[in-house]
Design an enzyme around this catalytic site. Sequence first.
Site, mmCIF file in Angstrom:
data_model
loop_
_atom_site.group_PDB
_atom_site.id
_atom_site.type_symbol
_atom_site.label_atom_id
_atom_site.label_comp_id
_atom_site.label_asym_id
_atom_site.label_seq_id
_atom_site.Cartn_x
_atom_site.Cartn_y
_atom_site.Cartn_z
ATOM 1 N N SER A 7 0.815 -1.148 0.034
ATOM 2 C CA SER A 7 0.027 -0.020 -0.008
ATOM 3 C C SER A 7 0.853 1.216 -0.173
ATOM 4 C CB SER A 7 -0.953 0.025 1.217
ATOM 5 O OG SER A 7 -0.283 -0.203 2.598
ATOM 6 N N GLU A 9 1.291 5.587 0.533
ATOM 7 C CA GLU A 9 0.832 6.854 1.093
ATOM 8 C C GLU A 9 1.284 7.964 0.353
ATOM 9 O OE1 GLU A 9 0.716 7.386 5.596
ATOM 10 O OE2 GLU A 9 2.009 9.377 5.198
ATOM 11 N N ASP A 101 -0.607 15.609 14.580
ATOM 12 C CA ASP A 101 0.489 16.386 15.174
ATOM 13 C C ASP A 101 -0.105 17.654 15.327
ATOM 14 O OD1 ASP A 101 2.316 14.394 14.684
ATOM 15 O OD2 ASP A 101 2.602 14.833 12.749
ATOM 16 N N PHE A 210 13.599 14.547 9.324
ATOM 17 C CA PHE A 210 12.426 13.783 9.804
ATOM 18 C C PHE A 210 12.458 12.876 10.768
ATOM 19 C CE2 PHE A 210 8.427 11.477 7.975
ATOM 20 C CZ PHE A 210 7.432 12.126 9.225
ATOM 21 N N HIS A 259 3.659 -1.033 3.965
ATOM 22 C CA HIS A 259 3.152 0.129 3.686
ATOM 23 C C HIS A 259 4.068 1.224 3.331
ATOM 24 C CE1 HIS A 259 -0.085 3.291 3.767
ATOM 25 N NE2 HIS A 259 0.559 4.101 4.425
#
Length: 288
Positions: A7, A9, A101, A210, A259
């Site tokens: 999958s 994102e 967030d 990140f 994912h």
Amino acid sequence: MPVPAVSFEFFPPQSLEASFRLWDTVQVLSPLKPRFVSVTYGAGGTTRDLTRDAVATLHRHSGLNVAAHLTCVRATKEETMEIAEGFAAAGVTDIVALRGDPPKDAGRFTVHPGGFRHSVELIEALAATGKFSIRVGAYPEKHPEAASPTADVEYLKRKFDAGADEALTQFFFDTEHFLRFRDNCAKAGIDKPIVPGIMPIENWKGIRRFATNTGTTVPQWLDEAFDKAIRDGRQDLLATSLCTEMCTDLMAEGVDKMHFYTLNKPELTRDVCHALGVKPDLQLENVA
């Protein structure tokens, strides 16, 4: 080894150019027949309307199963559930339910007046409608706000008990973090799917920054490897090799779903999937 189900994102576009980039990303990856694709919210709910528009457009025109991110940030319970009902009315019944967030200038999450206090409340409300398949976040390494790794596992169990169907993890650089977390979840009585989040490294400096912000451990050898690869102009080759190796190691440990966080840059994700044996549907590829 069996080929994993995948999958992807995406994040919602904030300009015309970004809209074209998102559609190009979808065109490149859709032939890999993903289980679903998800569209994120920005920090502090800043892209809520953009997410809603992107989800609706992808659902109507891509032929993919689209999951919408939904958070507790900057909205009352009524407003949040109105958004969820809008997704359902449009035929989108997969939700990634998150606390969300805080805004970048806020520091910590603050409950909106009349809003959901945390993700468990949101999951309970979504589950009560009987309309949604609910995915949630999970953290192989301790969430920056969690008291301990054990508390993370206990909180994930609360999410499943509230009605979640599947968990998608934060990305990681060491497979042992995921495998240990999976084992601890099993010991805690969690028997629903926990899918590792995979971050192909398109830009090492950006991904490293990140990782630091999310509490993801960065091994020293990885810093050294990318420093050298960047000097030699081989960072893409290194990124593809490392990501493929990590995914292969996970598959050897029985992981059958992954994912991918694409950052709307599909080529590296596509190349890794091909290396894992995820072959494109030629008819879909010709349409794309």
